[in-house]
Scaffold this active site. Structure first.
Site, PDB file in Angstrom:
ATOM      1  N   THR A   1       0.627  -2.070  -3.653  1.00 15.52           N
ATOM      2  CA  THR A   1       1.854  -1.972  -4.444  1.00 15.52           C
ATOM      3  C   THR A   1       2.454  -3.365  -4.646  1.00 15.52           C
ATOM      4  O   THR A   1       2.854  -3.741  -5.756  1.00 15.52           O
ATOM      5  CB  THR A   1       2.883  -1.067  -3.719  1.00 15.52           C
ATOM      6  N   TRP A   2       2.482  -4.121  -3.573  1.00 19.84           N
ATOM      7  CA  TRP A   2       3.040  -5.476  -3.619  1.00 19.84           C
ATOM      8  C   TRP A   2       2.176  -6.388  -4.505  1.00 19.84           C
ATOM      9  O   TRP A   2       2.691  -7.115  -5.357  1.00 19.84           O
ATOM     10  CB  TRP A   2       3.113  -6.008  -2.190  1.00 19.84           C
TER      11      TRP A   2
ATOM     12  N   HIS B   1      -9.716   1.299  -5.199  1.00 15.77           N
ATOM     13  CA  HIS B   1      -9.967   1.298  -3.758  1.00 15.77           C
ATOM     14  C   HIS B   1     -11.486   1.338  -3.492  1.00 15.77           C
ATOM     15  O   HIS B   1     -11.897   1.467  -2.343  1.00 15.77           O
ATOM     16  CB  HIS B   1      -9.343   2.529  -3.090  1.00 15.77           C
TER      17      HIS B   1
ATOM     18  N   ARG C   1      -5.414  -5.940   5.103  1.00 20.04           N
ATOM     19  CA  ARG C   1      -4.343  -5.902   6.092  1.00 20.04           C
ATOM     20  C   ARG C   1      -4.960  -5.594   7.450  1.00 20.04           C
ATOM     21  O   ARG C   1      -6.026  -4.963   7.506  1.00 20.04           O
ATOM     22  CB  ARG C   1      -3.387  -4.769   5.684  1.00 20.04           C
TER      23      ARG C   1
ATOM     24  N   SER D   1       0.369   2.889   8.617  1.00 18.97           N
ATOM     25  CA  SER D   1       0.868   3.093   7.264  1.00 18.97           C
ATOM     26  C   SER D   1       0.236   4.338   6.634  1.00 18.97           C
ATOM     27  O   SER D   1       0.904   5.137   5.985  1.00 18.97           O
ATOM     28  CB  SER D   1       0.582   1.839   6.432  1.00 18.97           C
TER      29      SER D   1
ATOM     30  N   TYR E   1      -2.416  -9.467   3.688  1.00 21.31           N
ATOM     31  CA  TYR E   1      -1.023  -9.020   3.716  1.00 21.31           C
ATOM     32  C   TYR E   1      -0.205  -9.900   4.668  1.00 21.31           C
ATOM     33  O   TYR E   1       0.905 -10.328   4.338  1.00 21.31           O
ATOM     34  CB  TYR E   1      -0.983  -7.555   4.173  1.00 21.31           C
TER      35      TYR E   1
ATOM     36  N   ARG F   1       7.827   1.665   2.604  1.00 16.32           N
ATOM     37  CA  ARG F   1       8.296   2.139   3.910  1.00 16.32           C
ATOM     38  C   ARG F   1       8.958   0.957   4.599  1.00 16.32           C
ATOM     39  O   ARG F   1      10.017   0.522   4.199  1.00 16.32           O
ATOM     40  CB  ARG F   1       7.127   2.742   4.717  1.00 16.32           C
ATOM     41  N   LYS F   2       8.276   0.347   5.608  1.00 18.82           N
ATOM     42  CA  LYS F   2       8.898  -0.772   6.327  1.00 18.82           C
ATOM     43  C   LYS F   2       8.418  -2.119   5.813  1.00 18.82           C
ATOM     44  O   LYS F   2       9.165  -3.086   5.773  1.00 18.82           O
ATOM     45  CB  LYS F   2       8.530  -0.680   7.809  1.00 18.82           C
TER      46      LYS F   2
HETATM   47  P1  A3P Z   1       4.164   0.222   5.750  1.00 19.89           P
HETATM   48  O1  A3P Z   1       3.781   1.656   5.703  1.00 19.89           O
HETATM   49  O2  A3P Z   1       3.625  -0.499   6.965  1.00 19.89           O
HETATM   50  O3  A3P Z   1       5.612  -0.018   5.592  1.00 19.89           O
HETATM   51  P2  A3P Z   1      -0.107   0.117  -0.398  1.00 19.89           P
HETATM   52  O4  A3P Z   1       0.827  -0.536  -1.325  1.00 19.89           O
HETATM   53  O5  A3P Z   1      -1.468  -0.488  -0.418  1.00 19.89           O
HETATM   54  O6  A3P Z   1      -0.078   1.586  -0.520  1.00 19.89           O
HETATM   55  O7  A3P Z   1       0.418  -0.248   1.063  1.00 19.89           O
HETATM   56  C1  A3P Z   1       1.624   0.296   1.515  1.00 19.89           C
HETATM   57  C2  A3P Z   1       2.267  -0.634   2.493  1.00 19.89           C
HETATM   58  O8  A3P Z   1       2.806  -1.768   1.797  1.00 19.89           O
HETATM   59  C3  A3P Z   1       3.446   0.048   3.189  1.00 19.89           C
HETATM   60  O9  A3P Z   1       3.476  -0.511   4.502  1.00 19.89           O
HETATM   61  C4  A3P Z   1       4.616  -0.395   2.334  1.00 19.89           C
HETATM   62  O10 A3P Z   1       5.863  -0.332   2.983  1.00 19.89           O
HETATM   63  C5  A3P Z   1       4.217  -1.829   2.026  1.00 19.89           C
HETATM   64  N1  A3P Z   1       4.852  -2.353   0.795  1.00 19.89           N
HETATM   65  C6  A3P Z   1       5.110  -1.703  -0.353  1.00 19.89           C
HETATM   66  N2  A3P Z   1       5.718  -2.507  -1.229  1.00 19.89           N
HETATM   67  C7  A3P Z   1       5.846  -3.714  -0.624  1.00 19.89           C
HETATM   68  C8  A3P Z   1       6.418  -4.955  -1.027  1.00 19.89           C
HETATM   69  N3  A3P Z   1       6.972  -5.103  -2.224  1.00 19.89           N
HETATM   70  N4  A3P Z   1       6.381  -5.980  -0.151  1.00 19.89           N
HETATM   71  C9  A3P Z   1       5.819  -5.817   1.079  1.00 19.89           C
HETATM   72  N5  A3P Z   1       5.274  -4.674   1.513  1.00 19.89           N
HETATM   73  C10 A3P Z   1       5.282  -3.618   0.679  1.00 19.89           C
END
Ligand code: A3P
Length: 301
Positions: A52-53, A114, A136, A144, A202, A267-268
């Site tokens: 997502t990031w 993926h 990650r 996660s 990450y 999430r976090k």
């Molecule tokens: P956590 O569940 O540890 O909080 P993906 O995007 O590949 O599905 O991964 C999800 C993880 O990326 C989650 O981790 C989510 O909180 C975190 N995430 C989503 N958006 C983010 C952002 N803008 N910056 C940093 N982490 C992010």
């Protein structure tokens, strides 16, 4: 071979990787139909590793080099990063091997996946298109996944589910796993062909976001100018794409994609959250497996 995951869904293995049945059909459709363009950018990841990031950062980097984005029209303000950068196998090739790609007429086209690199290889081998992989550490990825899987299935994050998922991670029979094979496919790809495959982490993005976004911009041939670095453009992109900012946007508080609430993707976003959930035995077990599997590859955590 087939297998059932911790939520009771049937899985099968293809080219060394575990898929749900419906995803496997999409993977086959992709392999049959996808023809890359030279300028394509593919954002790849193991699930829950920072896709997502990475999507948000890439969109923001390209928007700024289009040089026509007033804040009002910024795509990240009106759509979730997964809506802007769809998954090849989950969103695009799920019904047929010849989907209508007309809406991807902008240059460059942005896709995500993926799938491991070996599964993309036949389609991409003669193309100069660019692949960015984000990985990650396995323990945060597991945690996660646990929260995400439970949120999507609308159940409490029960410890028995974590324990069963953890075992699947350890023996490799997990969606898109084995985890280490996934990492290694892109790691080797980035060593063999660094102009076409960028390997990001990450933890490094969290630790040194300015350095990592510059690396990404350089790789995508849209480097920051000195002026952009000094006039705050780079920091604006990091702020725009921060978890705090994205998760606070209306579209991410309320929208849905593939029946998944946008807010579940945020999430976090911390490094080391696993310490709150994994026992020392689990920590030792997964550390030993990863160490053994990555041995000799040059890839370390
Ligand atoms: P956590 O569940 O540890 O909080 P993906 O995007 O590949 O599905 O991964 C999800 C993880 O990326 C989650 O981790 C989510 O909180 C975190 N995430 C989503 N958006 C983010 C952002 N803008 N910056 C940093 N982490 C992010």
């Amino acid at each position: 071979p087939s297998h059932t995951d911790s939520h009771g869904n049937k899985m099968c293995r293809f080219q060394g990787c575990w898929y749900y049945y419906n995803t496997l059909q999409s993977v086959l459709n992709f392999q049959r139909g996808f023809q890359p363009q030279d300028t394509d950018i593919i954002l790849a990841s193991y699930p829950k590793s920072g896709a997502t990031w990475l999507k948000a950062l890439t969109v923001a980097l390209l928007e700024r080099s289009k040089n026509n984005s007033s804040d009002d029209h910024h795509p990240l303000l009106s759509d979730n990063p997964h809506g802007i950068v769809p998954f090849l196998e989950i969103d695009i090739y799920h019904e047929s091997s010849s989907p209508d790609l007309a809406k991807f007429s902008s240059v460059p086209r942005l896709f995500s996946t993926h799938m491991p690199l070996n599964t993309l290889h036949e389609n991409l081998k003669n193309s100069p298109c660019k692949i960015v992989y984000v990985c990650r550490n396995v323990k945060d990825t597991i945690i996660s996944w646990w929260f995400f899987g439970c949120a999507v299935n609308k159940i409490e994050p029960d410890r028995s589910i974590l324990e069963s998922m953890f075992e699947s991670f350890c023996n490799g029979t997990i969606y898109y796993g084995p985890f280490w094979e996934h990492l290694l496919s892109y790691w080797r790809g980035s060593l063999e062909d660094p102009k076409h495959v960028l390997f990001m982490r990450y933890e490094e993005m969290k630790g040194k976001p300015r350095d990592q976004i510059k690396r990404l911009a350089d790789f995508l041939d849209c480097p920051f100018t000195k002026e952009e670095e000094e006039n705050g453009c780079l920091d604006e992109i990091l702020d725009l794409c921060s978890l705090r900012n994205l998760s606070g946007l209306e579209v991410n508080k309320t929208g849905k994609i593939n029946n998944i609430n946008h807010k579940v993707f945020f999430r976090k976003g911390e490094v080391g959250d696993w310490k709150n959930y994994l026992t020392p035995e689990m920590e030792n077990k997964i550390d030993m497996i990863i160490q053994e599997k990555l041995q000799g590859s040059g890839l370390k955590f």
